[in-house]
Write a protein that holds these residues in place. Structure first.
Motif, PDB file in Angstrom:
ATOM      1  N   SER A 152      40.064  38.740  37.297  1.00  0.00           N
ATOM      2  CA  SER A 152      38.699  38.455  37.766  1.00  0.00           C
ATOM      3  C   SER A 152      37.869  37.862  36.636  1.00  0.00           C
ATOM      4  N   ASP A 153      38.007  38.458  35.451  1.00  0.00           N
ATOM      5  CA  ASP A 153      37.274  37.952  34.289  1.00  0.00           C
ATOM      6  C   ASP A 153      37.776  36.573  33.862  1.00  0.00           C
ATOM      7  N   ALA A 154      38.993  36.230  34.277  1.00  0.00           N
ATOM      8  CA  ALA A 154      39.552  34.914  33.960  1.00  0.00           C
ATOM      9  C   ALA A 154      39.237  33.891  35.047  1.00  0.00           C
ATOM     10  N   GLY A 155      38.443  34.290  36.055  1.00  0.00           N
ATOM     11  CA  GLY A 155      38.012  33.342  37.070  1.00  0.00           C
ATOM     12  C   GLY A 155      38.782  33.377  38.373  1.00  0.00           C
ATOM     13  N   TYR A 156      39.587  34.416  38.577  1.00  0.00           N
ATOM     14  CA  TYR A 156      40.402  34.526  39.783  1.00  0.00           C
ATOM     15  C   TYR A 156      39.713  35.328  40.879  1.00  0.00           C
ATOM     16  N   HIS A 157      40.004  34.962  42.131  1.00  0.00           N
ATOM     17  CA  HIS A 157      39.690  35.812  43.269  1.00  0.00           C
ATOM     18  C   HIS A 157      40.884  36.738  43.463  1.00  0.00           C
ATOM     19  N   THR A 158      40.637  38.037  43.694  1.00  0.00           N
ATOM     20  CA  THR A 158      41.723  39.016  43.714  1.00  0.00           C
ATOM     21  C   THR A 158      41.734  39.815  45.011  1.00  0.00           C
ATOM     22  N   THR A 159      42.928  40.008  45.576  1.00  0.00           N
ATOM     23  CA  THR A 159      43.061  40.764  46.818  1.00  0.00           C
ATOM     24  C   THR A 159      44.318  41.635  46.777  1.00  0.00           C
ATOM     25  N   LEU A 160      44.250  42.753  47.483  1.00  0.00           N
ATOM     26  CA  LEU A 160      45.421  43.603  47.663  1.00  0.00           C
ATOM     27  C   LEU A 160      45.574  43.902  49.142  1.00  0.00           C
ATOM     28  N   PHE A 161      46.761  43.623  49.649  1.00  0.00           N
ATOM     29  CA  PHE A 161      47.109  43.936  51.031  1.00  0.00           C
ATOM     30  C   PHE A 161      48.284  44.890  51.022  1.00  0.00           C
ATOM     31  N   GLY A 162      48.133  46.038  51.715  1.00  0.00           N
ATOM     32  CA  GLY A 162      49.253  46.952  51.844  1.00  0.00           C
ATOM     33  C   GLY A 162      49.090  48.227  51.043  1.00  0.00           C
ATOM     34  N   LYS A 163      50.202  48.688  50.509  1.00  0.00           N
ATOM     35  CA  LYS A 163      50.262  49.992  49.852  1.00  0.00           C
ATOM     36  C   LYS A 163      49.695  49.948  48.438  1.00  0.00           C
ATOM     37  N   TRP A 164      48.812  50.891  48.141  1.00  0.00           N
ATOM     38  CA  TRP A 164      48.196  51.031  46.821  1.00  0.00           C
ATOM     39  C   TRP A 164      48.903  52.128  46.036  1.00  0.00           C
ATOM     40  N   HIS A 165      48.659  53.393  46.382  1.00  0.00           N
ATOM     41  CA  HIS A 165      49.363  54.568  45.843  1.00  0.00           C
ATOM     42  C   HIS A 165      49.161  54.792  44.350  1.00  0.00           C
ATOM     43  N   VAL A 166      47.961  54.447  43.853  1.00  0.00           N
ATOM     44  CA  VAL A 166      47.611  54.778  42.466  1.00  0.00           C
ATOM     45  C   VAL A 166      46.229  55.419  42.466  1.00  0.00           C
ATOM     46  N   GLY A 167      46.043  56.362  43.382  1.00  0.00           N
ATOM     47  CA  GLY A 167      44.770  57.059  43.496  1.00  0.00           C
ATOM     48  C   GLY A 167      44.282  57.064  44.925  1.00  0.00           C
ATOM     49  N   ALA A 168      44.221  58.267  45.535  1.00  0.00           N
ATOM     50  CA  ALA A 168      43.851  58.371  46.947  1.00  0.00           C
ATOM     51  C   ALA A 168      42.354  58.558  47.160  1.00  0.00           C
ATOM     52  N   ASN A 169      41.645  59.008  46.138  1.00  0.00           N
ATOM     53  CA  ASN A 169      40.208  59.218  46.261  1.00  0.00           C
ATOM     54  C   ASN A 169      39.490  57.907  46.552  1.00  0.00           C
ATOM     55  N   ILE A 170      38.430  57.964  47.342  1.00  0.00           N
ATOM     56  CA  ILE A 170      37.714  56.761  47.762  1.00  0.00           C
ATOM     57  C   ILE A 170      37.224  55.944  46.569  1.00  0.00           C
ATOM     58  N   LYS A 171      36.934  56.615  45.438  1.00  0.00           N
ATOM     59  CA  LYS A 171      36.458  55.915  44.243  1.00  0.00           C
ATOM     60  C   LYS A 171      37.608  55.428  43.360  1.00  0.00           C
ATOM     61  N   LYS A 172      38.839  55.704  43.780  1.00  0.00           N
ATOM     62  CA  LYS A 172      40.010  55.282  43.019  1.00  0.00           C
ATOM     63  C   LYS A 172      40.776  54.162  43.719  1.00  0.00           C
ATOM     64  N   LEU A 173      40.258  53.690  44.839  1.00  0.00           N
ATOM     65  CA  LEU A 173      40.957  52.662  45.606  1.00  0.00           C
ATOM     66  C   LEU A 173      40.850  51.297  44.919  1.00  0.00           C
ATOM     67  N   PRO A 174      41.658  50.329  45.339  1.00  0.00           N
ATOM     68  CA  PRO A 174      41.724  49.036  44.644  1.00  0.00           C
ATOM     69  C   PRO A 174      40.399  48.317  44.486  1.00  0.00           C
ATOM     70  N   ASN A 175      39.490  48.491  45.446  1.00  0.00           N
ATOM     71  CA  ASN A 175      38.198  47.801  45.364  1.00  0.00           C
ATOM     72  C   ASN A 175      37.302  48.381  44.272  1.00  0.00           C
ATOM     73  N   TYR A 176      37.716  49.501  43.660  1.00  0.00           N
ATOM     74  CA  TYR A 176      37.049  50.023  42.471  1.00  0.00           C
ATOM     75  C   TYR A 176      37.898  49.797  41.219  1.00  0.00           C
ATOM     76  N   GLN A 177      38.988  49.067  41.374  1.00  0.00           N
ATOM     77  CA  GLN A 177      39.868  48.793  40.241  1.00  0.00           C
ATOM     78  C   GLN A 177      40.071  47.289  40.034  1.00  0.00           C
ATOM     79  N   GLY A 178      39.083  46.504  40.434  1.00  0.00           N
ATOM     80  CA  GLY A 178      39.112  45.080  40.121  1.00  0.00           C
ATOM     81  C   GLY A 178      39.390  44.146  41.274  1.00  0.00           C
TER      82      GLY A 178
END
Length: 475
Positions: A111-137
């Motif tokens: 993101s800091d390098a100018g990219y648009h970033t998306t995740l589709f599917g399984k995350w599994h690196v934190g189940a808490n609402i504040k640990k989901l991918p949209n809080y990790q960049g």
């Protein structure tokens, strides 16, 4: 007015030049993917789309990941050994989990390098609402937050939503709490990978028109139990649900690859395909009642999911970047999942953004991938199972300090002397060299111990973050 138009024109040209210089990056991650689960590596179930893709770029036959879902996903996102980040094992529901917000994740870097970033599917690196991918960049996230086995929770006769959280599929935008889309259950999982695929394709088409480089991480849920398959593939193989799943995985990957071609961005898109750990070889009885999902091949390698043997660590891996990565190349050089963070940063021209205030265990493999050098920049791979150091692979030699034989084993053996194997000539890790060769191979412990000591020294200087800890940084 003219100056305004000229400035706008220059900005647009500059944006297009930047987009052209920075490749789009798509990472396709298959769950519990055995080294022998594709026909180009020995499967009798044909996977033509994956085979074609493998022949279009570089296929890595010694690509090493962690031995479980969460650790590998953590490694890919941080370039750090999962034991450093507190993600060294799959957490049980309710256990502390997730990446500390202090971690500088791959999507944050991009993101800091100018990219648009998306995740589709399984995350599994934190189940808490504040640990989901949209809080990790990630700018956008659509998928599941925990292990795929969660789809079967509501099928158990003892299920009680009053005491346990109902699994959901979520949708979230960067910096905002994700919203529940629908319950994640068996019916939802049946069509989930197809929906992940369709959403990833829609994003590819959208981003291809934007003029901005994009990073898309696609986390499939196959081949993870509970075993389900899209209705289009029910009994398509005439060989059981696992083989049906192989056909569906190949089909979905083919759809994504076709979308890249149709969008006209193939030549400027780096596509990486790998697994997160070896196949589980799930036996009958280990699945939900009434399922028949046993299967999975780890090729010639011993062990599988949750073991430190090669079958748990080596997954299929291939990389395509037309006109830059030579087509049809195959390499048995050691590469690690932790290397993908630094390597992707290098392809994005963002080496300067890789943090200097913490240990980054990954190495930059860009020149190796591009064929500018014959050798990988990695000569070893260190294997933790949970908190314990189980094994170290150095070149073609493997030293085991502890071992467990199966996915569901509750007992680990700790060896008095390390067990030494030549994994090049003995892929089943069956003939132990230390004792059987009169201690002649004891010398290999010197280079192996050097790498262990270096790691332990680093961990003493930079302590490991504990699971779920809100770490604030090193002093």
């Amino acid at each position: 007015m003219f100056k305004t138009l000229l400035l706008a024109s220059c900005i647009a040209i500059s944006a297009n030049v930047i987009a052209a210089e920075k490749p789009n990056i798509i990472y396709l991650l298959v769950d519990n993917w055995g080294a022998g689960d594709l026909s180009i590596q020995g499967s009798t179930i044909q996977t033509p789309n994956i085979d074609d893709f493998a022949n279009q770029g570089l296929r890595l036959t010694n690509f090493n990941v962690q031995n479980q879902c969460t650790p590998t996903r953590s490694a890919l996102h941080t370039g750090r050994l999962p034991i450093r980040t507190g993600n060294q094992k799959v957490p049980a529901p309710g256990e502390p989990d997730g990446l500390a917000n202090w971690e500088y994740t791959l999507p944050e870097l991009l993101s800091d390098a100018g990219y648009h970033t998306t995740l589709f599917g399984k995350w599994h690196v934190g189940a808490n609402i504040k640990k989901l991918p949209n809080y990790q960049g990630y700018d956008y996230f659509w998928g599941t937050q925990e292990g795929t086995n969660a789809a079967s929770y509501t099928t158990t006769p003892q299920w009680d939503p009053a005491v346990a959280s109902t699994p959901y599929i979520y949708e979230g935008y960067k910096g905002k709490d994700a919203k529940k889309v629908k319950t994640f259950d068996i019916p939802a999982k049946t069509t989930l990978d197809r929906e992940i695929t369709e959403r990833a394709i829609a994003n590819i088409k959208k981003q291809a028109k934007s003029g901005k480089p994009f990073f898309s991480y696609v986390g499939f849920t196959h081949f993870h139990p509970p075993f389900t398959v899209h209705p289009d593939f029910t009994n398509a193989s005439k060989a059981g649900i696992y083989a049906d799943t192989q056909l569906e995985v190949d089909h979905n990957i083919g759809l994504v690859l076709n979308a890249i071609e149709e969008a006209g961005i193939a030549d400027n898109t780096l596509v990486i395909l790998s697994g997160d750990n070896g196949a589980g070889n799930f036996p009958q009885g280990s699945l939900a009642v009434g399922e028949d999902g046993g299967g999975g091949s780890n090729g010639p390698w011993r062990g599988g999911l949750s073991t430190a043997y090669e079958g748990g660590l080596r997954t299929p891996a291939m990389i395509r970047y037309p006109n830059k990565i030579k087509a049809g190349r195959v390499s048995d050089e050691i590469v690690g999942d932790i290397d993908m963070y630094t390597t992707i940063a290098s392809f994005a021209g963002a080496n300067n953004l890789v943090p200097k205030d913490r240990p980054i265990d990954g190495v930059d493999q860009k020149d190796f991938f591009l064929g500018k050098q014959a050798k990988s920049n990695r000569d070893h791979f260190i294997v933790f199972v949970g908190d314990e150091l189980f094994a170290v692979k150095w070149k073609n030699i493997k030293a085991h300090f502890m071992a467990t034989e199966s996915t569901h084993s509750v007992v680990a053996t700790k060896f008095t002397f390390p067990q030494i194997y030549d994994i090049k000539n003995d892929p089943k890790e069956a003939y132990e060299l230390w004792g059987n060769k009169g201690y002649a191979h004891a010398w290999v412990m010197e280079p192996i111990m050097k790498r262990i000591v270096d790691l332990k020294t680093s961990m003493k200087e930079y302590r490991n973050i504990q699971p779920g800890e809100e770490f604030k940084g090193y002093e």
